[in-house]
Design a protein around this motif. Structure first.
Motif, short mmCIF file in Angstrom:
data_model
loop_
_atom_site.label_atom_id
_atom_site.label_comp_id
_atom_site.label_asym_id
_atom_site.label_seq_id
_atom_site.Cartn_x
_atom_site.Cartn_y
_atom_site.Cartn_z
N LYS A 1 1.09 -8.98 9.46
CA LYS A 1 -0.20 -8.31 9.55
C LYS A 1 -0.07 -6.89 10.09
O LYS A 1 0.82 -6.59 10.89
CB LYS A 1 -1.13 -9.12 10.43
N ILE A 2 -0.97 -6.04 9.63
CA ILE A 2 -1.02 -4.64 10.05
C ILE A 2 -2.45 -4.33 10.46
O ILE A 2 -3.40 -4.59 9.72
CB ILE A 2 -0.61 -3.70 8.90
N LEU A 3 -2.60 -3.75 11.65
CA LEU A 3 -3.90 -3.33 12.14
C LEU A 3 -4.00 -1.82 11.96
O LEU A 3 -3.12 -1.08 12.41
CB LEU A 3 -4.07 -3.71 13.61
N SER A 4 -5.07 -1.35 11.30
CA SER A 4 -5.24 0.08 11.03
C SER A 4 -6.64 0.52 11.42
O SER A 4 -7.60 -0.23 11.26
CB SER A 4 -5.06 0.38 9.54
N GLU A 5 -6.74 1.74 11.90
CA GLU A 5 -8.05 2.34 12.14
C GLU A 5 -8.32 3.35 11.03
O GLU A 5 -7.47 4.19 10.73
CB GLU A 5 -8.09 3.05 13.49
N ILE A 6 -9.49 3.27 10.42
CA ILE A 6 -9.88 4.18 9.36
C ILE A 6 -10.85 5.20 9.96
O ILE A 6 -11.88 4.82 10.53
CB ILE A 6 -10.57 3.44 8.19
#
Length: 53
Positions: free
Chosen positions: A35-40
């Motif tokens: 899993k990868i957590l990203s902020e847009i």
């Protein structure tokens, strides 16, 4: 906006969207797979970032 992208052999690629970082981090604990957590971040500037002078 926060996005969790999950790669798993069973389900392929799944994407989850969250409004807050807190919601995303809580959900991240329960997600199985890579899993990868990203902020847009959206920039709504009417002028270009680079201007030739």
């Amino acid at each position: 906006m926060w996005i969790i992208t999950v790669y798993s052999n069973d389900k392929g690629i799944t994407i989850y969207e969250f409004d807050t970082e807190k919601e995303a981090r809580e959900a991240l604990k329960d997600v199985k797979g890579y899993k990868i957590l990203s902020e847009i971040i959206y920039l709504n500037e009417p002028t270009p970032a680079l201007v030739a002078v």
